[in-house]
Design a protein around this motif. Structure first.
Motif, short mmCIF file in Angstrom:
data_model
loop_
_atom_site.label_atom_id
_atom_site.label_comp_id
_atom_site.label_asym_id
_atom_site.label_seq_id
_atom_site.Cartn_x
_atom_site.Cartn_y
_atom_site.Cartn_z
N ALA A 21 -5.16 -17.59 -6.47
CA ALA A 21 -5.59 -16.92 -7.70
C ALA A 21 -4.39 -16.51 -8.55
CB ALA A 21 -6.44 -15.70 -7.36
N TRP A 22 -3.37 -15.96 -7.91
CA TRP A 22 -2.18 -15.54 -8.67
C TRP A 22 -1.42 -16.75 -9.21
CZ3 TRP A 22 -1.03 -11.07 -10.76
CH2 TRP A 22 -1.63 -9.92 -10.27
N ILE A 23 -1.31 -17.80 -8.42
CA ILE A 23 -0.64 -19.00 -8.91
C ILE A 23 -1.42 -19.61 -10.07
CG2 ILE A 23 0.00 -21.37 -8.31
CD1 ILE A 23 0.70 -20.36 -5.53
N ALA A 24 -2.76 -19.63 -9.97
CA ALA A 24 -3.58 -20.15 -11.06
C ALA A 24 -3.41 -19.29 -12.31
CB ALA A 24 -5.04 -20.20 -10.64
N TYR A 25 -3.26 -17.98 -12.14
CA TYR A 25 -3.03 -17.09 -13.28
C TYR A 25 -1.69 -17.40 -13.95
CZ TYR A 25 -1.73 -12.74 -15.66
OH TYR A 25 -1.29 -11.81 -16.58
N TYR A 26 -0.65 -17.55 -13.15
CA TYR A 26 0.66 -17.89 -13.69
C TYR A 26 0.63 -19.27 -14.36
CZ TYR A 26 2.39 -13.97 -10.89
OH TYR A 26 2.60 -12.74 -10.35
N TYR A 41 7.58 -17.65 -5.47
CA TYR A 41 7.48 -16.29 -4.96
C TYR A 41 6.13 -16.10 -4.24
CZ TYR A 41 7.90 -11.17 -4.97
OH TYR A 41 7.98 -9.85 -4.60
N ALA A 42 5.06 -16.58 -4.87
CA ALA A 42 3.73 -16.45 -4.26
C ALA A 42 3.64 -17.27 -2.97
CB ALA A 42 2.66 -16.89 -5.25
N LEU A 98 -1.78 -2.82 9.91
CA LEU A 98 -0.64 -2.16 9.29
C LEU A 98 -0.16 -2.94 8.08
CD1 LEU A 98 1.45 -1.11 12.41
CD2 LEU A 98 -0.02 0.32 11.00
N PRO A 99 0.39 -2.26 7.07
CA PRO A 99 0.96 -2.98 5.93
C PRO A 99 2.19 -3.72 6.35
CG PRO A 99 1.46 -0.63 5.78
CD PRO A 99 0.51 -0.79 6.91
N ARG A 100 2.58 -4.67 5.49
CA ARG A 100 3.72 -5.51 5.81
C ARG A 100 4.99 -4.69 5.99
NH1 ARG A 100 6.14 -9.90 6.46
NH2 ARG A 100 8.15 -10.34 5.52
N SER A 101 5.11 -3.57 5.29
CA SER A 101 6.32 -2.77 5.40
C SER A 101 6.54 -2.23 6.80
CB SER A 101 6.26 -1.60 4.40
OG SER A 101 5.13 -0.79 4.67
N ALA A 102 5.44 -2.19 7.62
CA ALA A 102 5.60 -1.69 8.97
C ALA A 102 6.14 -2.74 9.92
CB ALA A 102 4.24 -1.21 9.50
N ALA A 103 6.21 -3.99 9.47
CA ALA A 103 6.75 -5.05 10.32
C ALA A 103 8.25 -4.85 10.46
CB ALA A 103 6.45 -6.41 9.70
N PRO A 104 8.84 -5.35 11.55
CA PRO A 104 10.28 -5.20 11.74
C PRO A 104 11.06 -5.82 10.60
CG PRO A 104 9.20 -5.96 13.75
CD PRO A 104 8.19 -6.01 12.67
N GLN A 105 12.13 -5.17 10.22
CA GLN A 105 12.96 -5.68 9.14
C GLN A 105 13.77 -6.87 9.61
OE1 GLN A 105 12.93 -4.54 5.96
NE2 GLN A 105 11.23 -3.26 6.63
N ASP A 106 13.99 -7.82 8.73
CA ASP A 106 14.81 -8.97 9.07
C ASP A 106 16.02 -9.01 8.14
OD1 ASP A 106 13.79 -9.83 6.66
OD2 ASP A 106 12.20 -11.01 7.59
N ALA A 107 16.80 -10.04 8.33
CA ALA A 107 18.04 -10.16 7.56
C ALA A 107 17.84 -10.88 6.24
CB ALA A 107 19.09 -10.89 8.39
N VAL A 108 16.62 -11.23 5.92
CA VAL A 108 16.34 -11.95 4.67
C VAL A 108 16.51 -11.00 3.49
CG1 VAL A 108 14.58 -13.21 3.39
CG2 VAL A 108 14.76 -13.49 5.87
N ARG A 109 17.16 -11.47 2.44
CA ARG A 109 17.32 -10.63 1.25
C ARG A 109 15.99 -10.54 0.52
NH1 ARG A 109 19.09 -11.24 -4.19
NH2 ARG A 109 19.42 -13.48 -3.95
N ARG A 110 15.60 -9.33 0.16
CA ARG A 110 14.31 -9.08 -0.45
C ARG A 110 14.45 -8.78 -1.94
NH1 ARG A 110 10.34 -10.96 2.76
NH2 ARG A 110 11.12 -10.83 4.91
N VAL A 111 13.56 -9.37 -2.73
CA VAL A 111 13.57 -9.14 -4.18
C VAL A 111 12.13 -8.98 -4.66
CG1 VAL A 111 15.71 -10.43 -4.59
CG2 VAL A 111 13.51 -11.62 -4.67
N THR A 112 11.97 -8.24 -5.73
CA THR A 112 10.68 -8.20 -6.41
C THR A 112 10.58 -9.42 -7.33
OG1 THR A 112 11.54 -6.93 -8.29
CG2 THR A 112 10.71 -5.69 -6.37
N LEU A 113 9.41 -9.66 -7.86
CA LEU A 113 9.25 -10.79 -8.77
C LEU A 113 10.08 -10.59 -10.03
CD1 LEU A 113 7.97 -13.44 -9.51
CD2 LEU A 113 5.94 -12.21 -10.31
#
Length: 419
Positions: A400-405, A139-140, A21-36
Protein backbone atom coordinates in the motif's frame (compact mmCIF):
# COMPACT_ATOMS: atom_id res chain seq x y z
CA UNK A 1 -2.45 -39.85 25.85
CA UNK A 2 -1.22 -36.32 26.41
CA UNK A 3 0.61 -35.68 29.62
CA UNK A 4 1.73 -32.44 31.21
CA UNK A 5 3.96 -30.44 28.89
CA UNK A 6 7.55 -30.19 30.12
CA UNK A 7 8.28 -27.07 32.09
CA UNK A 8 11.16 -26.20 29.79
CA UNK A 9 8.83 -26.02 26.81
CA UNK A 10 6.28 -23.96 28.67
CA UNK A 11 8.99 -21.52 29.64
CA UNK A 12 10.09 -21.21 26.05
CA UNK A 13 6.56 -20.81 24.79
CA UNK A 14 6.08 -18.07 27.32
CA UNK A 15 8.53 -16.08 25.28
CA UNK A 16 5.97 -16.00 22.50
CA UNK A 17 4.93 -12.74 24.15
CA UNK A 18 7.78 -11.26 22.16
CA UNK A 19 5.53 -11.56 19.13
CA UNK A 20 3.49 -8.66 20.36
CA UNK A 21 6.44 -6.41 21.18
CA UNK A 22 7.26 -3.45 18.93
CA UNK A 23 10.29 -3.63 16.74
CA UNK A 24 12.21 -1.30 19.05
CA UNK A 25 12.22 -4.07 21.65
CA UNK A 26 14.23 -6.34 19.37
CA UNK A 27 17.97 -6.56 20.02
CA UNK A 28 19.96 -3.77 18.46
CA UNK A 29 22.27 -4.60 15.59
CA UNK A 30 25.18 -2.88 13.95
CA UNK A 31 23.14 -1.73 10.96
CA UNK A 32 23.00 2.04 10.54
CA UNK A 33 19.45 3.26 11.01
CA UNK A 34 17.82 6.17 9.17
CA UNK A 35 14.35 7.61 8.85
CA UNK A 36 12.84 8.05 5.41
CA UNK A 37 13.48 11.78 5.58
CA UNK A 38 17.12 11.17 6.46
CA UNK A 39 17.40 8.62 3.66
CA UNK A 40 16.09 11.12 1.12
CA UNK A 41 18.44 13.79 2.44
CA UNK A 42 21.42 11.48 2.06
CA UNK A 43 20.19 10.49 -1.38
CA UNK A 44 20.13 14.14 -2.47
CA UNK A 45 23.71 14.56 -1.28
CA UNK A 46 25.31 11.25 -2.25
CA UNK A 47 23.35 9.51 -5.00
CA UNK A 48 25.58 8.70 -7.97
CA UNK A 49 22.56 8.35 -10.26
CA UNK A 50 21.36 11.81 -9.24
CA UNK A 51 24.83 13.25 -9.78
CA UNK A 52 24.85 11.73 -13.26
CA UNK A 53 21.46 13.32 -13.98
CA UNK A 54 22.71 16.69 -12.74
CA UNK A 55 25.82 16.40 -14.89
CA UNK A 56 23.70 15.57 -17.94
CA UNK A 57 21.51 18.60 -17.28
CA UNK A 58 24.59 20.79 -16.89
CA UNK A 59 26.04 19.39 -20.12
CA UNK A 60 22.81 20.12 -21.97
CA UNK A 61 22.68 23.65 -20.55
CA UNK A 62 26.30 24.30 -21.48
CA UNK A 63 25.83 23.05 -25.05
CA UNK A 64 22.69 25.16 -25.40
CA UNK A 65 24.39 28.31 -24.14
CA UNK A 66 27.28 27.70 -26.53
CA UNK A 67 24.91 27.25 -29.46
CA UNK A 68 23.49 30.75 -28.99
CA UNK A 69 26.89 32.42 -28.62
CA UNK A 70 27.54 35.17 -31.16
CA UNK A 71 30.52 34.71 -33.45
CA UNK A 72 33.74 36.32 -32.23
CA UNK A 73 35.40 39.02 -34.34
CA UNK A 74 38.87 38.40 -35.70
CA UNK A 75 41.81 40.77 -35.96
CA UNK A 76 44.43 40.45 -38.66
CA UNK A 77 47.64 42.35 -39.21
CA UNK A 78 49.87 41.92 -42.19
CA UNK A 79 52.88 43.46 -43.93
CA UNK A 80 53.94 43.03 -47.56
CA UNK A 81 57.59 43.71 -48.44
CA UNK A 82 58.10 43.94 -52.20
CA UNK A 83 61.17 44.94 -54.17
CA UNK A 84 62.74 44.99 -57.65
CA UNK A 85 66.42 45.73 -57.83
CA UNK A 86 67.04 48.83 -55.76
CA UNK A 87 63.36 49.66 -55.58
CA UNK A 88 61.59 48.74 -52.39
CA UNK A 89 57.93 48.82 -51.42
CA UNK A 90 56.00 47.76 -48.34
CA UNK A 91 52.41 47.91 -47.17
CA UNK A 92 50.93 47.30 -43.71
CA UNK A 93 47.32 46.28 -43.11
CA UNK A 94 45.30 45.98 -39.91
CA UNK A 95 41.73 44.74 -40.05
CA UNK A 96 38.82 43.66 -37.84
CA UNK A 97 36.50 41.06 -39.37
CA UNK A 98 33.09 40.23 -37.94
CA UNK A 99 30.42 37.87 -39.23
CA UNK A 100 27.09 39.65 -38.99
CA UNK A 101 24.04 37.53 -38.22
CA UNK A 102 20.56 38.65 -39.13
CA UNK A 103 18.48 39.55 -36.03
CA UNK A 104 15.79 36.93 -36.73
CA UNK A 105 18.32 34.11 -36.69
CA UNK A 106 19.93 35.41 -33.51
CA UNK A 107 16.62 35.58 -31.65
CA UNK A 108 15.65 32.10 -32.92
CA UNK A 109 18.93 30.64 -31.67
CA UNK A 110 18.33 32.30 -28.31
CA UNK A 111 14.82 30.81 -28.05
CA UNK A 112 16.08 27.36 -29.01
CA UNK A 113 18.80 27.54 -26.37
CA UNK A 114 16.42 28.75 -23.66
CA UNK A 115 13.90 26.00 -24.37
CA UNK A 116 16.65 23.37 -24.46
CA UNK A 117 17.95 24.52 -21.06
CA UNK A 118 14.44 24.44 -19.61
CA UNK A 119 13.89 20.97 -21.05
CA UNK A 120 17.10 19.76 -19.43
CA UNK A 121 16.04 21.18 -16.07
CA UNK A 122 12.64 19.49 -16.38
CA UNK A 123 14.29 16.17 -17.25
CA UNK A 124 16.46 16.52 -14.16
CA UNK A 125 13.34 17.00 -12.04
CA UNK A 126 11.77 13.95 -13.65
CA UNK A 127 14.88 11.88 -12.96
CA UNK A 128 14.95 13.15 -9.38
CA UNK A 129 11.33 12.15 -8.80
CA UNK A 130 11.92 8.69 -10.26
CA UNK A 131 15.09 8.15 -8.21
CA UNK A 132 13.42 9.45 -5.03
CA UNK A 133 10.61 6.95 -5.59
CA UNK A 134 13.21 4.19 -5.81
CA UNK A 135 14.58 5.31 -2.43
CA UNK A 136 11.10 5.25 -0.87
CA UNK A 137 10.40 1.86 -2.42
CA UNK A 138 13.74 0.50 -1.20
CA UNK A 139 13.03 1.87 2.30
CA UNK A 140 9.66 0.08 2.35
CA UNK A 141 11.20 -3.14 1.04
CA UNK A 142 13.94 -3.02 3.69
CA UNK A 143 11.28 -2.55 6.38
CA UNK A 144 9.27 -5.46 4.96
CA UNK A 145 12.36 -7.69 4.81
CA UNK A 146 13.32 -6.94 8.41
CA UNK A 147 9.82 -7.41 9.78
CA UNK A 148 9.39 -10.60 7.76
CA UNK A 149 12.68 -11.97 9.07
CA UNK A 150 11.62 -11.14 12.62
CA UNK A 151 8.32 -12.95 12.11
CA UNK A 152 9.98 -15.98 10.55
CA UNK A 153 12.49 -16.15 13.41
CA UNK A 154 9.71 -15.96 15.98
CA UNK A 155 7.77 -18.76 14.30
CA UNK A 156 10.98 -20.78 13.97
CA UNK A 157 11.63 -20.40 17.70
CA UNK A 158 8.23 -21.93 18.42
CA UNK A 159 8.84 -24.76 15.94
CA UNK A 160 12.28 -25.38 17.40
CA UNK A 161 10.84 -25.57 20.92
CA UNK A 162 8.08 -27.90 19.80
CA UNK A 163 10.59 -30.16 18.02
CA UNK A 164 12.83 -30.32 21.10
CA UNK A 165 9.85 -31.19 23.27
CA UNK A 166 8.84 -33.88 20.76
CA UNK A 167 12.17 -35.65 21.27
CA UNK A 168 11.56 -35.72 25.03
CA UNK A 169 8.01 -36.96 24.64
CA UNK A 170 9.07 -39.61 22.11
CA UNK A 171 11.41 -41.10 24.71
CA UNK A 172 8.53 -41.10 27.18
CA UNK A 173 6.25 -42.77 24.63
CA UNK A 174 3.74 -39.92 24.63
CA UNK A 175 3.83 -39.29 20.85
CA UNK A 176 4.40 -41.38 17.77
CA UNK A 177 7.54 -41.68 15.71
CA UNK A 178 5.62 -40.15 12.77
CA UNK A 179 4.85 -36.97 14.70
CA UNK A 180 8.45 -36.64 15.79
CA UNK A 181 9.78 -37.07 12.25
CA UNK A 182 7.27 -34.55 10.99
CA UNK A 183 8.46 -32.01 13.56
CA UNK A 184 12.08 -32.66 12.65
CA UNK A 185 11.33 -31.90 9.01
CA UNK A 186 9.45 -28.73 9.98
CA UNK A 187 12.36 -27.61 12.11
CA UNK A 188 14.78 -28.04 9.19
CA UNK A 189 12.43 -26.11 6.92
CA UNK A 190 12.05 -23.34 9.51
CA UNK A 191 15.83 -23.02 9.84
CA UNK A 192 16.12 -22.73 6.07
CA UNK A 193 13.42 -20.08 6.03
CA UNK A 194 15.34 -18.09 8.66
CA UNK A 195 18.52 -18.28 6.59
CA UNK A 196 16.75 -17.15 3.42
CA UNK A 197 14.98 -14.34 5.28
CA UNK A 198 18.32 -13.10 6.61
CA UNK A 199 19.78 -13.08 3.11
CA UNK A 200 16.81 -11.11 1.79
CA UNK A 201 17.09 -8.62 4.63
CA UNK A 202 20.77 -7.98 4.08
CA UNK A 203 20.20 -7.60 0.34
CA UNK A 204 17.41 -5.07 0.94
CA UNK A 205 19.57 -3.04 3.34
CA UNK A 206 22.49 -3.09 0.90
CA UNK A 207 20.18 -1.87 -1.83
CA UNK A 208 19.06 1.03 0.35
CA UNK A 209 22.68 1.83 1.20
CA UNK A 210 23.63 1.80 -2.48
CA UNK A 211 20.91 4.33 -3.25
CA UNK A 212 21.56 6.82 -0.45
CA UNK A 213 25.21 6.35 0.54
CA UNK A 214 27.26 4.82 -2.30
CA UNK A 215 30.98 4.70 -1.81
CA UNK A 216 30.77 5.01 1.98
CA UNK A 217 31.68 2.53 4.68
CA UNK A 218 28.02 1.88 5.45
CA UNK A 219 27.47 -1.54 3.90
CA UNK A 220 23.93 -1.90 5.21
CA UNK A 221 21.38 0.79 6.00
CA UNK A 222 18.05 -0.07 7.59
CA UNK A 223 14.88 1.87 8.41
CA UNK A 224 14.55 3.29 11.90
CA UNK A 225 10.83 3.96 11.62
CA UNK A 226 8.11 1.47 10.78
CA UNK A 227 5.47 1.84 8.10
CA UNK A 228 2.39 2.45 10.18
CA UNK A 229 -1.23 3.12 9.46
CA UNK A 230 -2.81 3.58 6.06
CA UNK A 231 -1.57 6.03 3.40
CA UNK A 232 -3.80 9.05 2.84
CA UNK A 233 -6.66 8.72 0.34
CA UNK A 234 -6.15 10.00 -3.19
CA UNK A 235 -9.07 10.36 -5.58
CA UNK A 236 -8.47 9.31 -9.14
CA UNK A 237 -9.93 12.55 -10.47
CA UNK A 238 -7.61 14.62 -8.29
CA UNK A 239 -4.64 12.65 -9.56
CA UNK A 240 -5.62 13.24 -13.19
CA UNK A 241 -5.89 16.98 -12.60
CA UNK A 242 -2.23 16.99 -11.57
CA UNK A 243 -1.11 15.13 -14.68
CA UNK A 244 0.19 18.29 -16.34
CA UNK A 245 2.55 18.81 -13.40
CA UNK A 246 4.72 15.89 -14.49
CA UNK A 247 8.18 17.25 -15.35
CA UNK A 248 8.72 14.73 -18.15
CA UNK A 249 5.72 16.25 -19.97
CA UNK A 250 7.15 19.71 -19.39
CA UNK A 251 10.48 18.52 -20.79
CA UNK A 252 8.76 17.16 -23.91
CA UNK A 253 6.86 20.44 -24.36
CA UNK A 254 10.06 22.48 -24.06
CA UNK A 255 11.79 20.13 -26.52
CA UNK A 256 8.99 20.85 -28.98
CA UNK A 257 9.46 24.59 -28.47
CA UNK A 258 13.19 24.20 -29.10
CA UNK A 259 12.54 22.17 -32.25
CA UNK A 260 10.16 24.84 -33.57
CA UNK A 261 12.82 27.48 -32.91
CA UNK A 262 15.28 25.33 -34.88
CA UNK A 263 12.81 25.45 -37.79
CA UNK A 264 12.96 29.25 -37.68
CA UNK A 265 16.75 29.06 -37.68
CA UNK A 266 16.77 26.74 -40.68
CA UNK A 267 14.40 28.98 -42.60
CA UNK A 268 16.84 31.85 -42.26
CA UNK A 269 19.64 29.93 -44.00
CA UNK A 270 18.49 30.96 -47.46
CA UNK A 271 19.70 34.47 -46.60
CA UNK A 272 23.48 34.13 -46.16
CA UNK A 273 25.20 35.81 -43.25
CA UNK A 274 27.61 38.53 -44.45
CA UNK A 275 31.07 39.11 -43.06
CA UNK A 276 32.09 42.73 -42.53
CA UNK A 277 35.69 43.88 -42.37
CA UNK A 278 37.00 47.28 -41.21
CA UNK A 279 40.69 48.11 -41.21
CA UNK A 280 43.58 50.48 -41.83
CA UNK A 281 46.22 50.39 -44.59
CA UNK A 282 49.60 52.19 -44.64
CA UNK A 283 52.01 52.41 -47.63
CA UNK A 284 55.73 53.14 -47.84
CA UNK A 285 55.05 56.24 -49.88
CA UNK A 286 52.97 57.70 -47.09
CA UNK A 287 49.56 56.85 -48.41
CA UNK A 288 47.29 55.59 -45.65
CA UNK A 289 43.59 55.23 -44.93
CA UNK A 290 40.71 53.11 -43.84
CA UNK A 291 39.62 49.98 -45.64
CA UNK A 292 36.20 48.38 -45.64
CA UNK A 293 35.31 44.93 -46.93
CA UNK A 294 32.14 42.89 -47.31
CA UNK A 295 32.02 39.12 -47.83
CA UNK A 296 28.57 37.95 -48.90
CA UNK A 297 28.19 34.28 -49.85
CA UNK A 298 25.90 33.75 -52.84
CA UNK A 299 23.21 31.09 -52.34
CA UNK A 300 23.68 29.47 -55.71
CA UNK A 301 24.27 25.83 -54.71
CA UNK A 302 23.50 25.59 -50.99
CA UNK A 303 20.23 27.23 -50.05
CA UNK A 304 19.69 25.28 -46.83
CA UNK A 305 16.88 23.09 -48.19
CA UNK A 306 18.20 20.00 -46.42
CA UNK A 307 18.56 21.85 -43.12
CA UNK A 308 14.94 23.04 -43.41
CA UNK A 309 13.73 19.50 -44.08
CA UNK A 310 15.74 18.18 -41.13
CA UNK A 311 14.40 20.84 -38.77
CA UNK A 312 10.82 20.28 -39.94
CA UNK A 313 11.14 16.53 -39.40
CA UNK A 314 12.66 17.08 -35.97
CA UNK A 315 9.81 19.40 -35.04
CA UNK A 316 7.23 16.85 -36.20
CA UNK A 317 8.94 14.11 -34.21
CA UNK A 318 9.00 16.34 -31.12
CA UNK A 319 5.25 16.99 -31.50
CA UNK A 320 4.52 13.27 -31.85
CA UNK A 321 6.81 12.52 -28.92
CA UNK A 322 4.92 14.99 -26.73
CA UNK A 323 1.59 13.43 -27.68
CA UNK A 324 2.95 9.94 -27.03
CA UNK A 325 4.35 10.93 -23.65
CA UNK A 326 1.02 12.44 -22.66
CA UNK A 327 -0.77 9.21 -23.51
CA UNK A 328 1.81 7.08 -21.71
CA UNK A 329 1.76 9.41 -18.70
CA UNK A 330 -2.02 9.21 -18.50
CA UNK A 331 -1.91 5.40 -18.65
CA UNK A 332 0.86 5.36 -16.07
CA UNK A 333 -1.15 7.58 -13.75
CA UNK A 334 -4.38 5.60 -14.19
CA UNK A 335 -2.60 2.30 -13.57
CA UNK A 336 -0.87 3.70 -10.49
CA UNK A 337 -4.18 5.09 -9.19
CA UNK A 338 -5.90 1.73 -9.69
CA UNK A 339 -3.11 -0.14 -7.94
CA UNK A 340 -3.14 2.29 -5.03
CA UNK A 341 -6.91 2.15 -4.62
CA UNK A 342 -6.84 -1.64 -4.56
CA UNK A 343 -3.84 -1.84 -2.23
CA UNK A 344 -5.23 0.73 0.16
CA UNK A 345 -8.58 -1.04 0.30
CA UNK A 346 -6.90 -4.37 1.06
CA UNK A 347 -4.74 -2.99 3.83
CA UNK A 348 -7.71 -1.19 5.40
CA UNK A 349 -9.82 -4.33 5.41
CA UNK A 350 -7.36 -7.11 6.11
CA UNK A 351 -4.00 -5.97 7.52
CA UNK A 352 -4.95 -5.29 11.12
CA UNK A 353 -7.32 -8.26 11.16
CA UNK A 354 -4.61 -10.61 9.95
CA UNK A 355 -2.18 -9.34 12.58
CA UNK A 356 -4.68 -9.63 15.41
CA UNK A 357 -6.03 -13.02 14.33
CA UNK A 358 -2.58 -14.49 13.81
CA UNK A 359 -1.31 -13.42 17.22
CA UNK A 360 -4.54 -14.50 18.92
CA UNK A 361 -4.41 -17.87 17.21
CA UNK A 362 -0.87 -18.59 18.34
CA UNK A 363 -1.53 -17.27 21.83
CA UNK A 364 -4.62 -19.47 22.27
CA UNK A 365 -2.83 -22.46 20.77
CA UNK A 366 0.06 -22.01 23.19
CA UNK A 367 -2.33 -21.80 26.12
CA UNK A 368 -4.25 -24.86 24.94
CA UNK A 369 -1.06 -26.85 24.54
CA UNK A 370 -0.02 -25.91 28.04
CA UNK A 371 -3.32 -27.28 29.30
CA UNK A 372 -2.87 -30.56 27.36
CA UNK A 373 -5.77 -29.62 25.09
CA UNK A 374 -3.77 -29.50 21.85
CA UNK A 375 -1.26 -31.79 20.18
CA UNK A 376 2.20 -30.83 19.08
CA UNK A 377 1.21 -30.94 15.41
CA UNK A 378 -1.75 -28.66 16.06
CA UNK A 379 0.56 -26.20 17.78
CA UNK A 380 2.88 -26.47 14.81
CA UNK A 381 0.02 -25.63 12.47
CA UNK A 382 -0.86 -22.65 14.63
CA UNK A 383 2.71 -21.34 14.40
CA UNK A 384 2.64 -21.71 10.61
CA UNK A 385 -0.72 -19.97 10.42
CA UNK A 386 0.62 -17.12 12.57
CA UNK A 387 3.61 -16.74 10.28
CA UNK A 388 1.48 -16.74 7.12
CA UNK A 389 -1.00 -14.26 8.54
CA UNK A 390 1.65 -11.84 9.78
CA UNK A 391 3.66 -12.02 6.55
CA UNK A 392 0.51 -11.35 4.56
CA UNK A 393 -0.33 -8.34 6.72
CA UNK A 394 3.18 -6.92 6.41
CA UNK A 395 3.15 -7.45 2.67
CA UNK A 396 -0.21 -5.69 2.34
CA UNK A 397 1.03 -2.67 4.31
CA UNK A 398 4.27 -2.34 2.36
CA UNK A 399 2.44 -2.75 -0.96
CA UNK A 400 0.00 0.00 0.00
CA UNK A 401 2.77 2.45 0.87
CA UNK A 402 4.77 1.59 -2.24
CA UNK A 403 1.63 2.03 -4.36
CA UNK A 404 1.08 5.42 -2.69
CA UNK A 405 4.63 6.52 -3.46
CA UNK A 406 4.25 5.21 -7.01
CA UNK A 407 1.07 7.23 -7.49
CA UNK A 408 2.86 10.37 -6.35
CA UNK A 409 5.66 9.57 -8.80
CA UNK A 410 3.13 9.22 -11.59
CA UNK A 411 1.66 12.60 -10.56
CA UNK A 412 5.12 14.18 -10.58
CA UNK A 413 5.00 15.24 -6.94
CA UNK A 414 6.14 14.17 -3.48
CA UNK A 415 4.40 13.40 -0.17
CA UNK A 416 3.14 16.49 1.64
CA UNK A 417 5.47 15.94 4.61
CA UNK A 418 8.47 16.11 2.26
CA UNK A 419 7.51 19.26 0.38
Amino acid sequence: MLESAPRTLLAVLGLVGLLCLPRSAAPQDAVRRVTLTEALREFAENSLALKIARSEAARTAGAARQSRAYANPSFTIGRDDLGHGSEKFWEETMQFVQQVEWPGRTSARGRAATHTINAGAARLRADSIQLAFEVRESYAMAWLAEESELTIRQAADVIRSVAEDAEVRLEAGDISDYETRRLRLERVRAEQDVTEAGIRTRAARRQLAALIAPGTEAEEVGPSAALRGVPPPMAREDALRLLTARPDLEAAARELDAAQAEVDIARSYWVPAPTLGVGYRHHLDGFAGASVGLDLPLPLFDRGAGAREEAAAQSSAAAYRLDLRRRLAENDLLNAADRYAASRARVEVAADVLLADGEALLSSATAAYGENEMTLLELLDAASAFQDARLSALSLRSEAWIAYYDLLRAMGTAPEEER
